[in-house]
Design a protein around this motif. Structure first.
Motif, PDB file in Angstrom:
ATOM      1  N   ARG A  50      -1.910   0.529 -46.055  1.00  0.00           N
ATOM      2  CA  ARG A  50      -2.864   0.538 -47.386  1.00  0.00           C
ATOM      3  C   ARG A  50      -1.938   1.624 -48.206  1.00  0.00           C
ATOM      4  O   ARG A  50      -1.329   2.530 -48.003  1.00  0.00           O
ATOM      5  N   SER A  51      -1.759   1.145 -49.621  1.00  0.00           N
ATOM      6  CA  SER A  51      -1.471   1.845 -50.721  1.00  0.00           C
ATOM      7  C   SER A  51      -2.293   3.053 -50.876  1.00  0.00           C
ATOM      8  O   SER A  51      -3.412   3.065 -50.585  1.00  0.00           O
ATOM      9  N   VAL A  52      -1.574   4.369 -51.050  1.00  0.00           N
ATOM     10  CA  VAL A  52      -2.398   5.341 -51.339  1.00  0.00           C
ATOM     11  C   VAL A  52      -2.268   5.634 -53.249  1.00  0.00           C
ATOM     12  O   VAL A  52      -1.293   5.614 -53.695  1.00  0.00           O
ATOM     13  N   PRO A  53      -3.421   5.700 -53.691  1.00  0.00           N
ATOM     14  CA  PRO A  53      -3.464   5.999 -55.246  1.00  0.00           C
ATOM     15  C   PRO A  53      -2.735   6.922 -55.527  1.00  0.00           C
ATOM     16  O   PRO A  53      -2.529   8.035 -54.997  1.00  0.00           O
ATOM     17  N   ALA A  54      -2.025   6.692 -56.923  1.00  0.00           N
ATOM     18  CA  ALA A  54      -1.378   7.472 -57.633  1.00  0.00           C
ATOM     19  C   ALA A  54      -1.986   8.679 -58.222  1.00  0.00           C
ATOM     20  O   ALA A  54      -2.082   8.993 -59.251  1.00  0.00           O
ATOM     21  N   GLN A 186      -0.867   4.442 -46.053  1.00  0.00           N
ATOM     22  CA  GLN A 186      -1.697   4.842 -45.016  1.00  0.00           C
ATOM     23  C   GLN A 186      -1.971   3.956 -43.639  1.00  0.00           C
ATOM     24  O   GLN A 186      -1.641   2.781 -43.945  1.00  0.00           O
ATOM     25  N   ARG A 187      -1.597   4.711 -42.780  1.00  0.00           N
ATOM     26  CA  ARG A 187      -1.184   3.762 -41.328  1.00  0.00           C
ATOM     27  C   ARG A 187      -2.579   3.779 -40.588  1.00  0.00           C
ATOM     28  O   ARG A 187      -2.693   2.891 -39.705  1.00  0.00           O
ATOM     29  N   GLY A 188      -3.593   4.699 -40.478  1.00  0.00           N
ATOM     30  CA  GLY A 188      -4.750   4.606 -39.811  1.00  0.00           C
ATOM     31  C   GLY A 188      -5.371   5.836 -40.262  1.00  0.00           C
ATOM     32  O   GLY A 188      -5.490   6.501 -41.100  1.00  0.00           O
ATOM     33  N   PHE A 189      -6.177   6.186 -38.866  1.00  0.00           N
ATOM     34  CA  PHE A 189      -7.059   7.385 -38.907  1.00  0.00           C
ATOM     35  C   PHE A 189      -6.970   7.989 -37.457  1.00  0.00           C
ATOM     36  O   PHE A 189      -6.519   7.538 -36.591  1.00  0.00           O
ATOM     37  N   ILE A 190      -7.479   9.274 -37.569  1.00  0.00           N
ATOM     38  CA  ILE A 190      -7.902   9.866 -36.347  1.00  0.00           C
ATOM     39  C   ILE A 190      -9.132  10.418 -36.145  1.00  0.00           C
ATOM     40  O   ILE A 190      -9.748  11.202 -37.283  1.00  0.00           O
TER      41      ILE A 190
END
Length: 210
Positions: A50-54, A186-190
């Motif tokens: 996902r893209s990360v907001p600027a 964004q690639r994921g979560f922990i």
């Protein structure tokens, strides 16, 4: 040595070589990450990044930072605040411990970022002093409450803004981490709570990805 014995000897040598290479890969974290083992460690990778907001923020040194330019390293983003009574110090202490035990190759490709959900109190000076208690290389970021919420919602780690008019207020927030790749996406979560040993086993392989 008979022909049959030679054949058996060669087969045994080849098998031993393959086993040795496999063990070496495992011991050095060079094998492909096993999805089941990643999930067991609380690491959930997204099917698509996902893209990360600027959004614009400042770091603990007062320098401006654009979040969509968070590139070059794998970043673990934790949404917390310096006046947090429990989750934040526990999480940062765990991440400090994990960092201290990672191999240098993985350490060079990873950074921990605290995004403040309490910009009202978390000035650059406050962030720098607080993070210094844990790890001088941890990055602290703060911005407007609107931008912080926009970022948190986009990364699916929302929080509830506090009523800053109340003395000694606390902020409700998640203990999960957002994983942002070196491409700034964004690639994921922990997922919290964290298991340090399982993270140590999986993070080196994860951060070797592009």
């Amino acid at each position: 040595m008979t022909r049959t014995q030679k054949t058996v000897f060669i087969l045994v040598a080849v098998v031993a070589l393959i086993l040795g290479l496999t063990v070496n890969k495992v011991l050095n974290g060079r094998g492909e990450a096993n999805p089941a083992e990643l999930i067991d460690a609380g690491i959930i990778l997204l099917p698509q990044s996902r893209s990360v907001p600027a959004v614009q923020m400042h770091d603990q040194n007062g320098q401006a930072v654009a979040l969509d330019e968070l590139k070059g390293k794998w970043s673990l983003l934790f949404f917390g605040y310096t006046y947090c009574p429990d989750i934040c110090p526990t999480t940062l202490a765990q991440l400090r411990q994990v960092k201290s035990e990672l191999p240098k190759e993985a350490l060079d490709r990873l950074q921990v970022v605290l995004v403040s959900v309490d910009p009202h109190r978390d000035t650059a000076t406050q962030l720098k002093q607080y993070l210094g208690y844990f790890d001088k290389d941890f990055v602290g970021l703060a911005g407007s409450i609107e931008d912080t919420q926009k970022l948190a919602n986009a990364l699916s780690i929302p929080f509830i803004p506090a009523d800053t008019s109340k003395p000694g207020y606390t902020v409700d927030h998640s203990g999960n981490l957002a994983i942002v790749g070196p491409d700034g996406r964004q690639r994921g979560f922990i997922r919290a709570p964290f298991n340090n040993q399982k993270l140590l086993a999986q993070l080196p392989g994860l951060v070797k990805r592009d």
